[in-house]
Design a protein around this motif. Structure first.
Motif, mmCIF file in Angstrom:
data_model
loop_
_atom_site.group_PDB
_atom_site.id
_atom_site.type_symbol
_atom_site.label_atom_id
_atom_site.label_comp_id
_atom_site.label_asym_id
_atom_site.label_seq_id
_atom_site.Cartn_x
_atom_site.Cartn_y
_atom_site.Cartn_z
ATOM 1 N N ARG A 195 0.858 -1.184 0.000
ATOM 2 C CA ARG A 195 0.000 0.000 0.000
ATOM 3 C C ARG A 195 0.894 1.233 0.000
ATOM 4 O O ARG A 195 1.622 1.475 0.949
ATOM 5 N N GLU A 196 0.852 1.999 -1.088
ATOM 6 C CA GLU A 196 1.714 3.183 -1.191
ATOM 7 C C GLU A 196 1.350 4.217 -0.139
ATOM 8 O O GLU A 196 2.207 4.885 0.402
ATOM 9 N N ASN A 197 0.059 4.330 0.130
ATOM 10 C CA ASN A 197 -0.389 5.224 1.198
ATOM 11 C C ASN A 197 -0.854 4.355 2.355
ATOM 12 O O ASN A 197 -1.945 3.787 2.302
ATOM 13 N N PRO A 198 -0.031 4.217 3.400
ATOM 14 C CA PRO A 198 -0.372 3.294 4.487
ATOM 15 C C PRO A 198 -1.708 3.617 5.144
ATOM 16 O O PRO A 198 -2.318 2.754 5.778
ATOM 17 N N LEU A 199 -2.182 4.846 4.973
ATOM 18 C CA LEU A 199 -3.459 5.206 5.593
ATOM 19 C C LEU A 199 -4.640 4.723 4.752
ATOM 20 O O LEU A 199 -5.766 4.661 5.243
ATOM 21 N N ASP A 200 -4.387 4.393 3.495
ATOM 22 C CA ASP A 200 -5.458 3.912 2.633
ATOM 23 C C ASP A 200 -5.393 2.392 2.568
ATOM 24 O O ASP A 200 -4.535 1.817 1.897
ATOM 25 N N LYS A 201 -6.326 1.759 3.274
ATOM 26 C CA LYS A 201 -6.294 0.293 3.377
ATOM 27 C C LYS A 201 -6.824 -0.392 2.127
ATOM 28 O O LYS A 201 -6.746 -1.605 1.994
ATOM 29 N N GLU A 202 -7.406 0.365 1.207
ATOM 30 C CA GLU A 202 -8.128 -0.246 0.091
ATOM 31 C C GLU A 202 -7.363 -0.210 -1.225
ATOM 32 O O GLU A 202 -7.819 -0.766 -2.215
ATOM 33 N N GLN A 203 -6.209 0.467 -1.266
ATOM 34 C CA GLN A 203 -5.512 0.605 -2.535
ATOM 35 C C GLN A 203 -4.031 0.289 -2.394
ATOM 36 O O GLN A 203 -3.435 0.526 -1.339
ATOM 37 N N GLY A 204 -3.462 -0.253 -3.470
ATOM 38 C CA GLY A 204 -2.016 -0.452 -3.536
ATOM 39 C C GLY A 204 -1.403 0.841 -4.053
ATOM 40 O O GLY A 204 -1.183 1.792 -3.307
ATOM 41 N N LEU A 205 -1.189 0.903 -5.366
ATOM 42 C CA LEU A 205 -0.871 2.190 -5.973
ATOM 43 C C LEU A 205 -2.154 3.014 -5.981
ATOM 44 O O LEU A 205 -3.256 2.441 -5.920
ATOM 45 N N PRO A 206 -2.045 4.343 -6.096
ATOM 46 C CA PRO A 206 -3.282 5.135 -6.154
ATOM 47 C C PRO A 206 -4.195 4.651 -7.289
ATOM 48 O O PRO A 206 -3.743 4.513 -8.427
ATOM 49 N N GLY A 207 -5.439 4.354 -6.956
ATOM 50 C CA GLY A 207 -6.404 3.875 -7.948
ATOM 51 C C GLY A 207 -6.375 2.371 -8.161
ATOM 52 O O GLY A 207 -7.222 1.842 -8.870
ATOM 53 N N GLN A 208 -5.404 1.688 -7.553
ATOM 54 C CA GLN A 208 -5.305 0.225 -7.737
ATOM 55 C C GLN A 208 -6.041 -0.455 -6.579
ATOM 56 O O GLN A 208 -5.488 -0.627 -5.498
ATOM 57 N N ASP A 209 -7.292 -0.825 -6.824
ATOM 58 C CA ASP A 209 -8.088 -1.447 -5.757
ATOM 59 C C ASP A 209 -7.478 -2.785 -5.354
ATOM 60 O O ASP A 209 -7.037 -3.557 -6.201
ATOM 61 N N LEU A 210 -7.491 -3.039 -4.048
ATOM 62 C CA LEU A 210 -6.991 -4.332 -3.553
ATOM 63 C C LEU A 210 -8.113 -5.359 -3.632
ATOM 64 O O LEU A 210 -9.239 -5.109 -3.209
ATOM 65 N N ILE A 211 -7.782 -6.507 -4.206
ATOM 66 C CA ILE A 211 -8.762 -7.562 -4.439
ATOM 67 C C ILE A 211 -8.427 -8.725 -3.506
ATOM 68 O O ILE A 211 -7.248 -9.044 -3.295
ATOM 69 N N HIS A 212 -9.470 -9.353 -2.949
ATOM 70 C CA HIS A 212 -9.219 -10.503 -2.068
ATOM 71 C C HIS A 212 -8.548 -11.618 -2.878
ATOM 72 O O HIS A 212 -8.953 -11.916 -4.006
ATOM 73 N N PRO A 213 -7.489 -12.244 -2.290
ATOM 74 C CA PRO A 213 -6.625 -13.143 -3.074
ATOM 75 C C PRO A 213 -7.323 -14.381 -3.641
ATOM 76 O O PRO A 213 -6.845 -14.965 -4.621
ATOM 77 N N GLY A 214 -8.474 -14.767 -3.056
ATOM 78 C CA GLY A 214 -9.187 -15.938 -3.561
ATOM 79 C C GLY A 214 -9.669 -15.780 -4.997
ATOM 80 O O GLY A 214 -10.055 -16.761 -5.637
ATOM 81 N N GLU A 215 -9.636 -14.575 -5.528
ATOM 82 C CA GLU A 215 -9.988 -14.383 -6.940
ATOM 83 C C GLU A 215 -8.916 -14.953 -7.863
ATOM 84 O O GLU A 215 -9.163 -15.212 -9.032
ATOM 85 N N PHE A 216 -7.692 -15.134 -7.300
ATOM 86 C CA PHE A 216 -6.572 -15.554 -8.153
ATOM 87 C C PHE A 216 -5.923 -16.863 -7.709
ATOM 88 O O PHE A 216 -5.284 -17.524 -8.524
ATOM 89 N N VAL A 217 -6.031 -17.199 -6.415
ATOM 90 C CA VAL A 217 -5.454 -18.456 -5.916
ATOM 91 C C VAL A 217 -6.463 -19.127 -4.983
ATOM 92 O O VAL A 217 -7.148 -18.448 -4.208
ATOM 93 N N PHE A 218 -6.518 -20.444 -5.049
ATOM 94 C CA PHE A 218 -7.470 -21.190 -4.219
ATOM 95 C C PHE A 218 -7.022 -21.238 -2.761
ATOM 96 O O PHE A 218 -5.842 -21.414 -2.454
ATOM 97 N N GLY A 219 -8.031 -21.060 -1.878
ATOM 98 C CA GLY A 219 -7.770 -21.227 -0.451
ATOM 99 C C GLY A 219 -7.814 -19.921 0.328
ATOM 100 O O GLY A 219 -7.444 -19.900 1.510
ATOM 101 N N TYR A 220 -8.262 -18.849 -0.313
ATOM 102 C CA TYR A 220 -8.287 -17.536 0.333
ATOM 103 C C TYR A 220 -9.654 -16.885 0.113
ATOM 104 O O TYR A 220 -10.365 -17.269 -0.821
ATOM 105 N N PRO A 221 -9.999 -15.902 0.929
ATOM 106 C CA PRO A 221 -11.284 -15.228 0.719
ATOM 107 C C PRO A 221 -11.346 -14.561 -0.649
ATOM 108 O O PRO A 221 -10.320 -14.101 -1.159
ATOM 109 N N GLY A 222 -12.554 -14.522 -1.219
ATOM 110 C CA GLY A 222 -12.740 -13.888 -2.524
ATOM 111 C C GLY A 222 -13.592 -12.638 -2.404
ATOM 112 O O GLY A 222 -13.923 -12.188 -1.300
#
Ligand code: N7H
Length: 495
Positions: A195-222
């Motif tokens: 997270r580039e802005n540690p205060l923003d829990k929802e984005q990596g780079l600005p505008g890059q929404d964080l997606i629950h990892p189960g969308e890409f690998v099995f065994g995690y929340p989606g």
């Protein structure tokens, strides 16, 4: 916590690659192959190794200003028939109702639905003979080829190589053959992407929404699809995306497509059409993609390229589409708006579940981690319009549902002239004009069209729908693979 040491490295981050050899094979001697595969396991590059290498490359860059360390990578995947051979049961999938039906059927079975013309596919991809693929990566072609050859030699005649081709970054590094910067926007992975802005829990780079990892690998929340009545947002954490079989934990489905790009046809179309529309040809091409060649998004730079913006990862994804309700900045049909409509569905009419935040929540269940590489020579005097050398993109993407992610994006969005839903304008005689096809990857099995090639200033002054008689991108091979975890290559039914 994401088990980074167990997940193959191309999935969540991407193997370091300026060259990549794709080796598609058939397994002949199953018991010996299994032994060889286990012996090769130390060469399979994990996500953790990719992260360590990022650091090494960063340090080398800082020290000597060059980053091409001799770091080679290898990942491996299997088709459904390939896994069937390893399991000793070609119908093993019948026991798992959640196994992806398109993975089970194979890419060719989906071709008609996706409007692929398999008569031009490379033969091994049409007859169900491919069992698996090695993805071998490195900083240059010669070394990567040597690494691939060494791996094949290890397999010692337990396999037949059915198809082998390499990709390479272009001299204009990071740009695909039409000339646009690629790999600008990727879904962030919650729990992994910084997270580039540690205060923003929802984005990596600005505008890059964080997606629950189960969308890409099995065994995690989606992600959670929206429900009527609301309450679901793009941040809502979903159930664990359970592996269809226990040994599929930390694995992912990979979609491979060999997409030929008719560069001269594309350029010729853009020039001719721009002259007819009396507009700048560079702008027309950018309106078809949704970004300028530098990577600058039309949503932020609607009238001309802005290379500083294109190259600035802190800014080049920091936009939504809802602020552009009349497609003046970016056409609804533009490739990036079709394949990742961001918040566009928040005002989709007539679908209660999609109202408000539900719209974006639904979009976030359709994300792909892309990991392709260009193939083929640069355009030269050997090319003529209508007779071009074979070049394009070895398209690769990762997801936990081929049906709900890759195929949905290709079929229900890119190929569908009515998408983005509800985004219509009144045309002549009051007939609604729909957005049209994705002019880059959309397939219709015939002529296509796209609305609003010209920026519409002042509003409504220049409404126009552009006919696109030909395809600029043609699928010439496709395969669906499962990328197992590193543990599954060491113990369990696959080995
Ligand atoms: Fe696309 N292109 O050059 O026009 N793509 N794509 N793609 N694509 C993107 O944002 C291209 C293909 C996506 O998050 C960019 O990284 C070409 C398939 C998605 O905002 C460019 C081919 C599918 C995104 C291209 C091709 C997708 C995306 C902008 C084939 C899925 C991210 C750079 C030869 C079905 C959207 C960037 C976002 C971006 C091009 C294929 C999907 C320039 C040439 C098959 C999800």
């Amino acid at each position: 916590n994401i088990d980074l040491g167990d997940i193959q490295g191309d999935i969540l981050i991407g193997l370091q690659k300026d060259a990549q050899v794709f080796v598609f094979f058939k397994i002949d001697d199953i018991p010996t192959f299994k032994k060889k595969l286990t012996a090769l396991r130390p060469l399979i590059t994990s996500t953790k190794t990719v992260i360590d290498r990022e650091r090494q490359i960063g340090d080398a860059k800082a020290a000597s200003n060059h980053s091409r360390l001799p770091l080679f990578g290898c990942n491996v995947g299997f088709t459904y028939p390939g896994l069937g051979k390893l399991m000793g049961n070609p119908n093993f999938g019948d026991a798992a109702p959640t196994l992806d039906p398109s993975f089970k059927g194979g890419a060719k079975a989906s071709a008609a639905t996706l409007k692929d013309d398999t008569s031009v596919w490379k033969v091994p991809f049409t007859n169900g003979s491919i069992d698996g693929v090695f993805l071998v990566t490195g900083p240059g072609l010669a070394g990567t080829r040597a690494h691939a050859d060494a791996i094949i030699a290890e397999l010692d005649d337990t396999v037949t190589i059915l198809y082998d081709e390499h990709g390479q970054t272009r001299p204009q590094r990071g740009h695909e053959h039409f000339g646009f910067l690629d790999g600008v926007s990727q879904p962030g992975v919650r729990g992994l992407t910084k997270r580039e802005n540690p205060l923003d829990k929802e984005q990596g780079l600005p505008g890059q929404d964080l997606i629950h990892p189960g969308e890409f690998v099995f065994g995690y929340p989606g992600q959670v699809p929206p429900v009527a009545g609301g309450g679901i947002t793009k941040e809502t954490i979903g159930d664990i995306v359970a592996p269809p079989f226990p040994w599929m934990l930390n694995g992912s489905y990979m979609v491979f497509r060999r997409l030929e790009q008719k560069v001269l046809t594309f350029r010729d179309f853009v020039e001719t059409e721009a002259a007819t529309l009396q507009m700048d040809s560079g702008m027309l091409a950018a309106r078809m993609v949704g970004r300028w060649p530098s990577g600058a998004p039309l949503s932020l730079a609607p009238l001309q390229d802005d290379p500083a913006l294109g190259g600035d990862k802190m800014a080049n994804n920091d936009f939504e589409f809802e602020q552009d309700p009349f497609q003046r900045r970016c056409p609804y049909a533009a490739h990036i708006r079709k394949t990742y409509p961001r918040d566009d569905l928040n005002d989709a009419p007539g679908i209660p579940a999609l109202a408000g935040e539900g719209g974006e929540a639904s979009v976030q269940t359709r994300r792909l981690r892309r990991a392709g590489i260009p193939f083929g020579p640069e355009v030269s005097d050997d090319d003529t319009l209508g007779a071009e050398q074979s070049r394009g993109l070895m398209f690769v993407c990762y997801q936990t549902s081929i049906v709900e992610q890759f195929e949905f994006v290709q079929q229900s969005w890119a190929n569908n002239p009515d998408f983005v839903f509800g985004k219509v304008r009144p045309g002549p005689g009051g007939v609604a004009v729909h957005p049209g096809h994705d002019p880059i990857i959309g397939q219709a099995g015939g002529p296509r069209h796209m609305d609003e090639p010209i920026p519409n200033y002042p509003i409504g002054s220049k409404h126009k729908t552009m006919d696109i008689p030909q395809q600029f991108i043609i699928s010439t091979a496709a395969g669906y693979f499962f990328m197992p975890s590193l543990n599954a290559l060491l113990s369990g039914p696959l080995v």
